[in-house]
Design a protein around this motif. Structure first.
Motif, PDB file in Angstrom:
ATOM      1  N   UNK A   1      51.697  36.468  40.440  1.00  0.00           N
ATOM      2  CA  UNK A   1      50.134  35.909  39.605  1.00  0.00           C
ATOM      3  C   UNK A   1      49.669  34.632  40.478  1.00  0.00           C
ATOM      4  N   UNK A   2      50.384  33.668  41.138  1.00  0.00           N
ATOM      5  CA  UNK A   2      50.119  32.248  41.807  1.00  0.00           C
ATOM      6  C   UNK A   2      49.752  33.311  42.321  1.00  0.00           C
ATOM      7  N   UNK A   3      50.156  33.861  43.480  1.00  0.00           N
ATOM      8  CA  UNK A   3      50.027  34.180  44.693  1.00  0.00           C
ATOM      9  C   UNK A   3      48.336  35.125  44.910  1.00  0.00           C
ATOM     10  N   UNK A   4      48.128  35.555  43.748  1.00  0.00           N
ATOM     11  CA  UNK A   4      47.347  36.651  43.367  1.00  0.00           C
ATOM     12  C   UNK A   4      46.091  35.437  43.357  1.00  0.00           C
ATOM     13  N   UNK A   5      46.223  34.748  41.965  1.00  0.00           N
ATOM     14  CA  UNK A   5      45.040  33.591  41.781  1.00  0.00           C
ATOM     15  C   UNK A   5      44.520  33.223  42.820  1.00  0.00           C
ATOM     16  N   UNK A   6      45.941  32.605  44.018  1.00  0.00           N
ATOM     17  CA  UNK A   6      44.855  32.278  45.318  1.00  0.00           C
ATOM     18  C   UNK A   6      43.917  33.045  45.564  1.00  0.00           C
ATOM     19  N   UNK A   7      44.443  34.510  46.191  1.00  0.00           N
ATOM     20  CA  UNK A   7      43.570  35.905  46.613  1.00  0.00           C
ATOM     21  C   UNK A   7      41.697  35.225  46.038  1.00  0.00           C
ATOM     22  N   UNK A   8      42.168  34.858  44.727  1.00  0.00           N
ATOM     23  CA  UNK A   8      40.656  35.396  43.382  1.00  0.00           C
ATOM     24  C   UNK A   8      40.159  33.792  43.785  1.00  0.00           C
ATOM     25  N   UNK A   9      40.589  32.915  44.722  1.00  0.00           N
ATOM     26  CA  UNK A   9      39.763  32.069  44.634  1.00  0.00           C
ATOM     27  C   UNK A   9      38.988  31.791  45.878  1.00  0.00           C
ATOM     28  N   UNK A  10      39.181  33.158  46.783  1.00  0.00           N
ATOM     29  CA  UNK A  10      37.960  33.208  47.973  1.00  0.00           C
ATOM     30  C   UNK A  10      37.158  34.452  47.769  1.00  0.00           C
ATOM     31  N   UNK A  11      36.300  34.240  47.416  1.00  0.00           N
ATOM     32  CA  UNK A  11      34.730  34.949  46.960  1.00  0.00           C
ATOM     33  C   UNK A  11      34.357  36.151  48.246  1.00  0.00           C
ATOM     34  N   UNK A  12      35.532  36.051  49.407  1.00  0.00           N
ATOM     35  CA  UNK A  12      34.661  37.297  50.588  1.00  0.00           C
ATOM     36  C   UNK A  12      36.259  38.318  50.014  1.00  0.00           C
TER      37      UNK A  12
ATOM     38  N   UNK B   1      35.609  40.011  46.986  1.00  0.00           N
ATOM     39  CA  UNK B   1      34.020  41.338  47.039  1.00  0.00           C
ATOM     40  C   UNK B   1      35.535  42.390  47.564  1.00  0.00           C
ATOM     41  N   UNK B   2      36.134  42.262  48.281  1.00  0.00           N
ATOM     42  CA  UNK B   2      36.685  43.181  49.292  1.00  0.00           C
ATOM     43  C   UNK B   2      37.872  44.109  48.188  1.00  0.00           C
ATOM     44  N   UNK B   3      38.314  43.286  46.902  1.00  0.00           N
ATOM     45  CA  UNK B   3      39.222  44.336  46.026  1.00  0.00           C
ATOM     46  C   UNK B   3      37.896  45.025  45.448  1.00  0.00           C
ATOM     47  N   UNK B   4      36.730  43.771  45.089  1.00  0.00           N
ATOM     48  CA  UNK B   4      36.018  45.012  44.315  1.00  0.00           C
ATOM     49  C   UNK B   4      35.856  46.491  45.140  1.00  0.00           C
TER      50      UNK B   4
ATOM     51  N   UNK C   1      44.378  42.921  38.705  1.00  0.00           N
ATOM     52  CA  UNK C   1      45.323  43.765  39.278  1.00  0.00           C
ATOM     53  C   UNK C   1      45.620  44.272  40.405  1.00  0.00           C
ATOM     54  N   UNK C   2      44.315  44.441  40.889  1.00  0.00           N
ATOM     55  CA  UNK C   2      44.168  44.761  42.183  1.00  0.00           C
ATOM     56  C   UNK C   2      45.265  43.450  42.960  1.00  0.00           C
ATOM     57  N   UNK C   3      44.522  42.307  42.560  1.00  0.00           N
ATOM     58  CA  UNK C   3      45.176  40.825  43.241  1.00  0.00           C
ATOM     59  C   UNK C   3      46.828  41.051  43.355  1.00  0.00           C
TER      60      UNK C   3
ATOM     61  N   UNK D   1      37.036  47.890  47.040  1.00  0.00           N
ATOM     62  CA  UNK D   1      38.228  48.823  47.148  1.00  0.00           C
ATOM     63  C   UNK D   1      39.061  49.110  45.730  1.00  0.00           C
ATOM     64  N   UNK D   2      38.579  48.863  44.553  1.00  0.00           N
ATOM     65  CA  UNK D   2      38.831  49.092  43.387  1.00  0.00           C
ATOM     66  C   UNK D   2      37.399  50.419  43.511  1.00  0.00           C
ATOM     67  N   UNK D   3      36.760  49.888  42.850  1.00  0.00           N
ATOM     68  CA  UNK D   3      35.456  50.782  43.219  1.00  0.00           C
ATOM     69  C   UNK D   3      35.710  52.463  43.864  1.00  0.00           C
ATOM     70  N   UNK D   4      35.894  52.501  45.196  1.00  0.00           N
ATOM     71  CA  UNK D   4      36.490  53.398  45.787  1.00  0.00           C
ATOM     72  C   UNK D   4      36.897  54.101  45.066  1.00  0.00           C
ATOM     73  N   UNK D   5      38.719  53.392  44.727  1.00  0.00           N
ATOM     74  CA  UNK D   5      39.536  54.238  43.788  1.00  0.00           C
ATOM     75  C   UNK D   5      39.404  54.878  42.763  1.00  0.00           C
ATOM     76  N   UNK D   6      38.028  54.547  42.147  1.00  0.00           N
ATOM     77  CA  UNK D   6      37.967  54.946  40.704  1.00  0.00           C
ATOM     78  C   UNK D   6      36.714  55.984  41.085  1.00  0.00           C
ATOM     79  N   UNK D   7      36.012  55.626  41.917  1.00  0.00           N
ATOM     80  CA  UNK D   7      35.507  56.784  42.331  1.00  0.00           C
ATOM     81  C   UNK D   7      35.833  57.985  42.948  1.00  0.00           C
ATOM     82  N   UNK D   8      36.870  58.132  43.648  1.00  0.00           N
ATOM     83  CA  UNK D   8      37.616  59.226  44.488  1.00  0.00           C
ATOM     84  C   UNK D   8      38.459  59.508  42.475  1.00  0.00           C
TER      85      UNK D   8
END
Length: 233
Positions: free
Chosen positions: A181-192, A195-198, A157-159, A200-207
């Motif tokens: 979704x296609x554009x997002x899928x390309x970014x999800x193929x990059x592990x780095x 990691x950044x999306x994870x 969802x973040x992607x 960011x999403x964790x920070x959003x949930x904590x805040x």
């Protein structure tokens, strides 16, 4: 190319390669300008409404203005949430009382970056690093104690949200969901990138959890004063 497009996802889309292949891209690129576009004021009519919001979705000047107002409200709400995140981070980091092993951290930063930074570079930016580390420790502690987790669907969802914002930046507000979704899928193929999306999403949930826990004193201010809050930081 990487100076013109710092985002690996944009480079991958531009060169039609996978995101993980971007790290192998090097050298200079020759670009031929085939078209120059200039923006002119448009007549406020149905053709404009259809071009911006899709055919038939907006049918009058009143609906057009309402649509713009709704978008401005969403953007300002997002900016307000971001301001809350910045203030939350700043307040909690100031309350962090434990001493960090600074000498060890400086040695570790030099070793971990494999010669990319000198001791002088580390010293210059060390205060910012310690602030970020304190926030990381606080964030992880809150997430652990309150069982806050980031799931696979959160990252996807973040992607997609990132893809939507990137298209909107170039004035493309009605990109079909399958393209996002296609554009997002390309970014999800990059592990780095994942990691950044994870993070960011964790920070959003904590805040969000912090916002539900504390008493928030809401204030209404004009746009100039609101923008000044960002200038002061």
């Amino acid at each position: 190319l990487k100076k013109a497009y710092p985002n690996d996802t944009e480079i991958a889309a531009l060169l039609k390669i996978k995101a993980e292949e971007v790290s192998n891209v090097s050298g200079n690129f020759k670009v031929t300008v085939e078209e120059i576009q200039r923006f002119n004021k448009s007549e406020v009519n149905q053709a404009l409404f259809d071009k911006i919001y899709g055919e038939g979705n907006v049918k009058s000047v009143e609906e057009f203005r309402a649509k713009i107002s709704d978008e401005a409200s969403v953007n300002l709400k997002n900016d307000s949430e971001y301001r809350f995140k910045v203030d939350t981070k700043e307040i909690l980091v100031k309350k962090f009382k434990k001493d960090l092993p600074e000498a060890f951290l400086k040695r570790w930063l030099i070793a971990a970056n494999e010669g990319k930074f000198t001791a002088e570079d580390i010293e210059k930016d060390f205060d910012k690093f310690t602030q970020d580390l304190k926030w990381q420790l606080i964030k992880d502690r809150i997430a652990k104690e309150n069982e806050i987790e980031v799931k696979e669907e959160d990252i996807k969802s973040a992607a997609i949200d990132n893809a939507r914002m990137q298209f909107a930046y170039y004035g493309m507000n009605n990109v079909p969901d399958e393209h996002l979704e296609q554009f997002a899928q390309r970014s999800l193929e990059n592990q780095e990138e994942v990691r950044k999306l994870h993070e960011t999403k964790l920070e959003d949930k904590v805040v969000a959890h912090i916002k539900e826990t504390v008493k928030v004193d809401e204030k209404e201010i004009n746009i100039d004063k609101f923008n000044k809050l960002f200038e002061d930081k």
